[in-house]
Design a protein around this motif. Structure first.
Motif, PDB file in Angstrom:
ATOM      1  N   LYS A 197       4.978  17.530   0.090  1.00  0.00           N
ATOM      2  CA  LYS A 197       4.758  16.381   0.962  1.00  0.00           C
ATOM      3  C   LYS A 197       5.565  15.179   0.474  1.00  0.00           C
ATOM      4  N   SER A 198       5.165  13.976   0.824  1.00  0.00           N
ATOM      5  CA  SER A 198       5.983  12.797   0.534  1.00  0.00           C
ATOM      6  C   SER A 198       5.119  11.618   0.137  1.00  0.00           C
ATOM      7  N   ILE A 199       5.766  10.621  -0.432  1.00  0.00           N
ATOM      8  CA  ILE A 199       5.119   9.340  -0.732  1.00  0.00           C
ATOM      9  C   ILE A 199       5.768   8.280   0.148  1.00  0.00           C
ATOM     10  N   ILE A 233       0.848  -1.185   0.000  1.00  0.00           N
ATOM     11  CA  ILE A 233       0.000   0.000   0.000  1.00  0.00           C
ATOM     12  C   ILE A 233       0.889   1.242   0.000  1.00  0.00           C
ATOM     13  N   TYR A 234       0.359   2.340  -0.502  1.00  0.00           N
ATOM     14  CA  TYR A 234       1.162   3.561  -0.573  1.00  0.00           C
ATOM     15  C   TYR A 234       0.262   4.783  -0.495  1.00  0.00           C
ATOM     16  N   LEU A 246      -3.760   6.877  -1.903  1.00  0.00           N
ATOM     17  CA  LEU A 246      -3.741   6.569  -3.329  1.00  0.00           C
ATOM     18  C   LEU A 246      -4.048   5.101  -3.602  1.00  0.00           C
ATOM     19  N   SER A 247      -3.454   4.202  -2.845  1.00  0.00           N
ATOM     20  CA  SER A 247      -3.712   2.779  -3.090  1.00  0.00           C
ATOM     21  C   SER A 247      -5.130   2.396  -2.707  1.00  0.00           C
ATOM     22  N   ILE A 269      -0.395  -2.251  -4.780  1.00  0.00           N
ATOM     23  CA  ILE A 269       0.671  -2.798  -5.624  1.00  0.00           C
ATOM     24  C   ILE A 269       0.698  -4.303  -5.417  1.00  0.00           C
ATOM     25  N   THR A 270       0.535  -5.059  -6.493  1.00  0.00           N
ATOM     26  CA  THR A 270       0.385  -6.508  -6.367  1.00  0.00           C
ATOM     27  C   THR A 270       1.466  -7.285  -7.118  1.00  0.00           C
ATOM     28  N   ALA A 271       2.607  -6.651  -7.348  1.00  0.00           N
ATOM     29  CA  ALA A 271       3.734  -7.328  -8.000  1.00  0.00           C
ATOM     30  C   ALA A 271       5.027  -6.684  -7.527  1.00  0.00           C
TER      31      ALA A 271
END
Length: 218
Positions: A151-153, A72-73, A117-118, A124-126
């Protein structure tokens, strides 16, 4: 029915300035215990007078999917401090004070945290992941509470452990340029250490299980 936070639903971000911001994941990951070396970029672009931001996610080197995924992100509320500690980014960008629970309903993205976002666009699945999408609830306007450019990720395991993080910085062109060199800028302000979920994956745990710090917030 999708949950709406105390601040109401997120608002569509329109009449935006043309701008492009990119977060380049560092060569040395915050969390090394997963045995991986994540690299890549997260780029957001808006067009003059348009609505929302188009994100392009391009990451590779994620750890074992069976153990740690799906990943997740999020856009987090603070930049990464100069020491690279991903917990210093605090919680998600959340102008409506929705909070993390219940989970985001992707069919009603206006009810989700702006920075999730996720949650809105899929996990993300890979181990290598490339995707692009538009998000109407993120802004390139510095006067907006939905602004992401300072900001940041942060990328997490499926139990919210923080794997790697990077600051968004503005790139010269309003279009993605694969040959551009982007230099991350570190904040000079002192960031109070975050007491929320888990900074690191545990080392020396039988079976390779995660040891996660107790958390009140992500």
């Amino acid at each position: 029915m999708a949950y709406t936070g105390p601040g109401g639903n997120a608002t569509v971000q329109s009449s935006l300035p043309a701008a492009s911001f990119e977060a380049v994941l560092p060569l040395v990951n915050f969390n090394k215990a997963s045995g991986s070396n994540i690299s890549g970029t997260v780029t957001g672009t808006s067009v003059a007078g348009g609505s929302g931001v188009t994100f392009s996610i391009d990451v590779k080197g994620l750890p074992d999917l069976a153990k740690y995924g799906p990943f997740i992100y999020h856009v987090h509320a603070k930049p990464v401090p100069s020491n690279g500690n991903c917990t210093g980014t605090l919680a998600h960008l959340d102008p409506t004070s929705r909070g993390e629970t219940p989970l985001c309903d992707a069919s009603a993205p206006e009810t989700c945290q702006a920075g999730d976002l996720s949650g809105k666009h899929g996990n993300i699945t890979a181990n290598t992941w490339t995707v692009s999408y538009s998000d109407l609830y993120i802004s390139s306007d510095p006067s907006s509470p939905y602004y992401y450019g300072d900001k940041s990720i942060v990328i997490h395991t499926n139990n919210k452990t923080r794997l790697t993080c990077a600051n968004f910085t503005r790139v010269a062109s309003t279009t993605t340029n694969a040959t551009s060199t982007v230099v991350l800028t570190s904040p000079t302000a002192t960031v109070t250490p975050f007491k929320g979920a888990a900074a690191k994956l545990g080392a020396g745990v039988v079976g390779g299980a995660l040891a996660v710090m107790a958390a009140a917030l992500l």
